[in-house]
Write an enzyme that holds these catalytic residues in place. Structure first.
Site, PDB file in Angstrom:
ATOM      1  CG  ASP A 123      42.147 -55.114 103.820  1.00  0.00           C
ATOM      2  OD1 ASP A 123      40.908 -55.087 103.864  1.00  0.00           O
ATOM      3  OD2 ASP A 123      42.796 -54.639 102.872  1.00  0.00           O
ATOM      4  CD  GLU A 125      44.346 -55.103  98.647  1.00  0.00           C
ATOM      5  OE1 GLU A 125      43.927 -55.129  97.475  1.00  0.00           O
ATOM      6  OE2 GLU A 125      43.874 -54.352  99.515  1.00  0.00           O
ATOM      7  CG  ASP A 224      38.917 -59.265 103.652  1.00  0.00           C
ATOM      8  OD1 ASP A 224      39.992 -59.001 103.107  1.00  0.00           O
ATOM      9  OD2 ASP A 224      38.003 -58.430 103.790  1.00  0.00           O
ATOM     10  CG  HIS A 283      42.493 -50.852  96.736  1.00  0.00           C
ATOM     11  ND1 HIS A 283      41.593 -51.587  97.479  1.00  0.00           N
ATOM     12  CD2 HIS A 283      41.770 -49.896  96.097  1.00  0.00           C
ATOM     13  CE1 HIS A 283      40.386 -51.099  97.290  1.00  0.00           C
ATOM     14  NE2 HIS A 283      40.456 -50.078  96.472  1.00  0.00           N
ATOM     15  CG  ASP A 288      43.928 -50.930 102.090  1.00  0.00           C
ATOM     16  OD1 ASP A 288      44.201 -49.711 102.065  1.00  0.00           O
ATOM     17  OD2 ASP A 288      43.430 -51.532 101.129  1.00  0.00           O
TER      18      ASP A 288
END
Length: 319
Positions: A123, A125, A224, A283, A288
């Protein structure tokens, strides 16, 4: 570039002198179970957060105070913690990633055979450039946490002033902006370290130049791997790594498996429907990733077969 509507026979097209991959949605696996959504009892521990820790929201409390939730030490996740012998630090921060992702023996017994030996829950960011790159290896047979990889990523196409503003807005509210500034590395260095980590776990070999070995990325959505990884590779002037050719969008598998009355548009909705408590800060990439892993573990325990949902047909070539 169309993702959902491009016919699979349209192999490739040109874009500004580069070869751009056409993506396809793979057919639903024939052995997948389709069943209506039902209310599941919560099986994952709910632990309380110490109010002295500012960096995350507090999960629901339970009577067992020994189960108090603590945030991960983000220096430790990047191999840079210098306080491993400090009792105060160890009381405040968690250094064991697996403690938040434990499963029961009964969960493992209900699992179905999987197409992979390992899942790499992933995941990112960072909407402009990648700021955080966390990955968790989950054993597909035992549901155990094998290892994790976590790096903060320093943008390469921003001024220092813009970086400071960006990080302050993004991570300042979590209280981890200092950690980011202390540890962030350029994306190309992060990729080099990540590849060394994959090789260490025998999940990929450069000489093979292909997909992961017995493993697959699991993401919450297609963004992603489909969008942000190629975009960052272009900004960082590196070729798209060969292991980012296919992935599992957990939202698609979830929707097909549970068939919920209300579509699960993201991680939080899936966790709410499954009555899984969310730990940490939404986030913050490492948190996450752990929460997405909790959804994956529940689905495995309920008998879902987690298969590839999307695949690139060609590599990106940057010239």
């Amino acid at each position: 570039m169309s993702f959902l509507k491009v016919p699979p026979w349209r192999a490739v097209r040109s874009f500004r002198g580069r070869i751009v991959p056409i993506l396809e949605i793979l057919p639903k696996p024939a052995n997948q179970i389709f069943r209506p959504y039902r209310s599941f009892p919560a099986t994952y521990a709910q632990c309380s957060l110490s109010p002295s820790i500012p960096y995350s929201s507090s999960p629901p409390a339970v009577p067992d105070a020994s189960c108090r939730w603590r945030p991960m030490c983000l220096y430790y996740t990047q191999g840079k913690c210098t306080k491993m012998d400090d009792p105060t630090h160890l009381e405040r921060f968690n250094h064991d990633c697996s403690r938040d992702l434990s499963v029961n023996a009964a969960d493992v017994e209900r699992m179905r055979p999987q197409n992979f030996d390992f899942f790499l829950v992933f995941d990112l960011e960072g909407k402009v450039e990648i700021l955080e790159f966390p990955v968790l290896i989950i054993d597909a047979k035992t549901m155990a946490v094998v290892d994790f990889f976590h790096r903060f990523v320093r943008p390469s196409a921003m001024t220092e002033q813009r970086i400071n503003e960006y990080i302050g807005n993004k991570y300042g509210k979590f209280g981890v902006d200092r950690v980011w500034h202390d540890t962030a590395l350029p994306f190309n260095e992060v990729i080099q370290q990540f590849e060394a980590w994959l090789i260490h776990h025998h999940l990929w070999e450069p000489r093979h130049g292909g997909h992961l070995n017995r493993a697959a990325f699991v993401t919450c959505g297609n963004w992603d791997v489909k969008t942000q990884i190629p975009r960052q590779c272009q900004v960082s002037k590196i070729n798209l790594p060969s292991y980012f050719m296919e992935w599992i969008n957990l939202k698609d598998v979830y929707q097909n498996f549970y068939n919920p009355r209300k579509e699960a548009r993201g991680m939080r909705t899936m966790m709410e429907q499954l009555k899984i408590p969310m730990l940490g800060s939404h986030h913050l990439g490492f948190d996450d990733t752990k929460n997405i892993t909790k959804v994956l573990l529940r689905m495995l325990a309920d008998g879902a077969v987690i298969s590839i949902t999307a695949r690139r047909r060609y590599s990106l070539i940057f010239r």
